[in-house]
Design a protein around this motif. Structure first.
Motif, PDB file in Angstrom:
ATOM      1  N   THR A  63       0.827  -1.204   0.000  1.00 10.75           N
ATOM      2  CA  THR A  63       0.000   0.000   0.000  1.00 10.75           C
ATOM      3  C   THR A  63       0.862   1.254   0.000  1.00 10.75           C
ATOM      4  O   THR A  63       0.597   2.203  -0.754  1.00 10.75           O
ATOM      5  CB  THR A  63      -0.938  -0.005   1.224  1.00 10.75           C
ATOM      6  OG1 THR A  63      -1.796  -1.141   1.159  1.00 10.75           O
ATOM      7  CG2 THR A  63      -1.785   1.263   1.269  1.00 10.75           C
ATOM      8  N   THR A  67       0.690   3.916  -3.112  1.00  6.33           N
ATOM      9  CA  THR A  67       0.258   5.285  -2.874  1.00  6.33           C
ATOM     10  C   THR A  67       1.386   6.279  -3.120  1.00  6.33           C
ATOM     11  O   THR A  67       1.134   7.425  -3.494  1.00  6.33           O
ATOM     12  CB  THR A  67      -0.278   5.456  -1.442  1.00  6.33           C
ATOM     13  OG1 THR A  67       0.700   5.008  -0.499  1.00  6.33           O
ATOM     14  CG2 THR A  67      -1.566   4.668  -1.245  1.00  6.33           C
ATOM     15  N   ASN A  72      -4.509   4.997  -5.939  1.00  4.34           N
ATOM     16  CA  ASN A  72      -5.468   4.852  -4.848  1.00  4.34           C
ATOM     17  C   ASN A  72      -5.716   3.369  -4.599  1.00  4.34           C
ATOM     18  O   ASN A  72      -5.956   2.605  -5.537  1.00  4.34           O
ATOM     19  CB  ASN A  72      -6.777   5.551  -5.189  1.00  4.34           C
ATOM     20  CG  ASN A  72      -6.607   7.056  -5.294  1.00  4.34           C
ATOM     21  OD1 ASN A  72      -5.941   7.669  -4.461  1.00  4.34           O
ATOM     22  ND2 ASN A  72      -7.185   7.654  -6.322  1.00  4.34           N
ATOM     23  N   GLY A 146      -1.379   8.917  -3.385  1.00  2.29           N
ATOM     24  CA  GLY A 146      -2.654   8.214  -3.395  1.00  2.29           C
ATOM     25  C   GLY A 146      -3.253   8.015  -2.014  1.00  2.29           C
ATOM     26  O   GLY A 146      -2.597   8.222  -0.987  1.00  2.29           O
ATOM     27  N   ARG A 147      -4.510   7.603  -2.003  1.00  2.04           N
ATOM     28  CA  ARG A 147      -5.225   7.310  -0.768  1.00  2.04           C
ATOM     29  C   ARG A 147      -5.431   5.799  -0.645  1.00  2.04           C
ATOM     30  O   ARG A 147      -5.397   5.079  -1.639  1.00  2.04           O
ATOM     31  CB  ARG A 147      -6.594   7.998  -0.746  1.00  2.04           C
ATOM     32  CG  ARG A 147      -6.538   9.511  -0.823  1.00  2.04           C
ATOM     33  CD  ARG A 147      -7.951  10.088  -0.927  1.00  2.04           C
ATOM     34  NE  ARG A 147      -7.943  11.532  -1.029  1.00  2.04           N
ATOM     35  CZ  ARG A 147      -7.960  12.364   0.004  1.00  2.04           C
ATOM     36  NH1 ARG A 147      -8.004  11.857   1.233  1.00  2.04           N
ATOM     37  NH2 ARG A 147      -7.956  13.667  -0.167  1.00  2.04           N
TER      38      ARG A 147
END
Length: 446
Positions: A63, A67, A72, A146-147
């Protein structure tokens, strides 16, 4: 160039050892993110995992990598591998990731990538990610990071989709099914699907603790389900593996049927219904000669590929075929799924039981297998036992002895440090003799 990361099924290894470290997962996520994020538009990735303890570490590292390049991230939590393929396409994601080492022990883990079409990545795409990894990815500007968020409905969406693959207006009422989920990714989804279709479900292998995935349960250890079938007088047992892309069936007498028997049943049924594309089944070189003879007698062709479900899928897509798989239980039905799907394969088997009103034992013995035996020989890193003269001579002698009445297949595993030696022959004694000689030489060279 760095060491090659990708094997026959993504990146795999022992958790917290190269290449399955948090550092490498972060770098791999960043490289994959940059490979798929080629402009400034909104891009997304879905990440699923099985129930291994190390899945948390790898999930968060991936992750961070994704990101950092502006992707995302939708975190699916524990879901089957085929659910990741399905949701990658369904959520219009640019890439999907499954964190799993499939049927391997809990101490291992792996990272599999899916493209936007829901299929596993090609060799070319993996090489592209490796090239970016070697160079070092360009990171996004601070305002473009990104989220990440949890996607809470992942299991529910897959459950609802899986049910649509079962014949319309048919139910499983009256069937008692032992379901072994291998303490893995399908421990919630698979029982839900069968129960909602009306079956009485006797679940085992549904109490994952991070360490017990595939431990004396699941498709690689069907004896647990077989014992439960006999104890509970169930109609059959269904055994999945850790990421639920494999299946084996246990009949009401406790007898186990592998992927070859299941493929033989589905292929024969689909051909009779005019649903089998090209009247062809795609399988690997490991599939039993008895399956090939059975299919040929029914006017069905068998095309063989190298071992690995990705090679089966590549051949299916190239030839326009809709059914393929492996003896180990990967069953690929691209009318329904982009990769092996143990649960949906189980539903096809159950559809045969319901529509034909037959017992499992009447459907699992589709053909008489030619005697076949597989022995795995572990070797140390850096060794190349197959390259020695003694091993090569033993292989040549074995192939000559078997002639046209058998087969000898020797290959390196793509996921473990194992040499797999398989012999098949109409004469079991000859098969054992050839196998013993080759295995002896491989062990000496290991």
């Amino acid at each position: 160039m760095a060491d090659k990361l990708f094997g026959t099924d993504g990146v795999r290894g022992q958790a917290n050892r190269w290449p399955m470290t948090a550092e490498m997962a972060l770098k791999l996520g960043a490289a994959a993110g940059r490979y798929f994020r080629r402009d400034q538009q909104d891009h997304r990735v879905v990440i699923g995992k099985d129930t291994r303890l190390s899945g948390y570490m790898i999930e968060y590292a991936l992750t961070a990598g994704f990101t950092s390049t502006g992707m995302n991230v939708f975190l699916l939590g524990p879901v089957p591998t085929p659910a990741v393929g399905y949701l990658t396409h369904g959520l219009r994601a640019d890439v999907g990731v499954m964190i799993s080492a499939s049927h391997n022990p809990a101490g291992d883990n792996g990272i599999k990538f899916f493209g936007p079409d829901g299929y596993k990545l090609s060799d070319e795409a993996e090489a592209g990610i490796q090239a970016i990894l070697d160079e070092g990815p360009r990171l996004a500007a601070p305002e473009n990071i990104g989220r990440a968020r949890r996607f809470e409905d992942a299991r529910g969406r897959y459950v609802e989709y899986a049910k649509t693959t079962f014949p319309n207006r048919k139910r499983l009422d009256g069937l008692r099914i032992v379901l072994d989920c291998a303490n893995g990714a399908a421990y919630r989804t698979a029982p839900a699907v069968l129960w909602e279709l009306g079956a009485e479900v006797i679940p085992i292998g549904v109490e994952p603790n991070g360490h017990n995935i595939n431990l004396e349960c699941g498709s690689t250890h069907p004896e647990a389900a077989a014992a439960k079938v006999l104890e509970s007088r169930a109609d059959l047992g269904i055994c999945l593996d850790g990421d639920a892309d494999r299946i084996v069936i246990v009949d009401e007498n406790g007898k186990v049927a592998d992927g070859d028997q299941i493929m033989g049943l589905i292929a024969t049924r689909w051909a009779a219904e005019g649903r089998l594309s090209g009247d062809t089944l795609v399988a690997t070189v490991m599939s039993n000669l008895g399956l090939e003879r059975h299919l040929n007698a029914k006017g069905i062709d068998l095309k063989r590929t190298s071992v690995g479900d990705r090679y089966v899928v590549e051949e299916m897509r190239a030839g326009g075929y809709n059914l393929g798989g492996e003896q180990s239980g990967h069953i690929v039905m691209n009318d329904y799924s982009t990769t092996g799907d143990g649960l949906i394969a189980a539903l096809q088997f159950l559809a045969c039981m319901v529509e034909q009103d037959k017992k499992a034992s009447e459907l699992t013995q589709v053909f008489e297998p030619v005697p076949q035996k597989l022995i795995n020989v572990r070797y140390e890193a850096g060794q190349a036992p197959l390259d020695t003269d003694a091993v090569q001579q033993a292989i040549a002698d074995g192939e000559k002895a078997l002639g046209s009445d058998g087969r000898l297949l020797i290959r390196k595993s793509g996921t473990e440090p194992l040499i797999r030696v398989m012999a098949e022959a109409l004469d079991p004694a000859l098969m054992d003799s050839v196998l013993d000689k080759v295995v002896t030489e491989v062990k000496r060279a290991s």
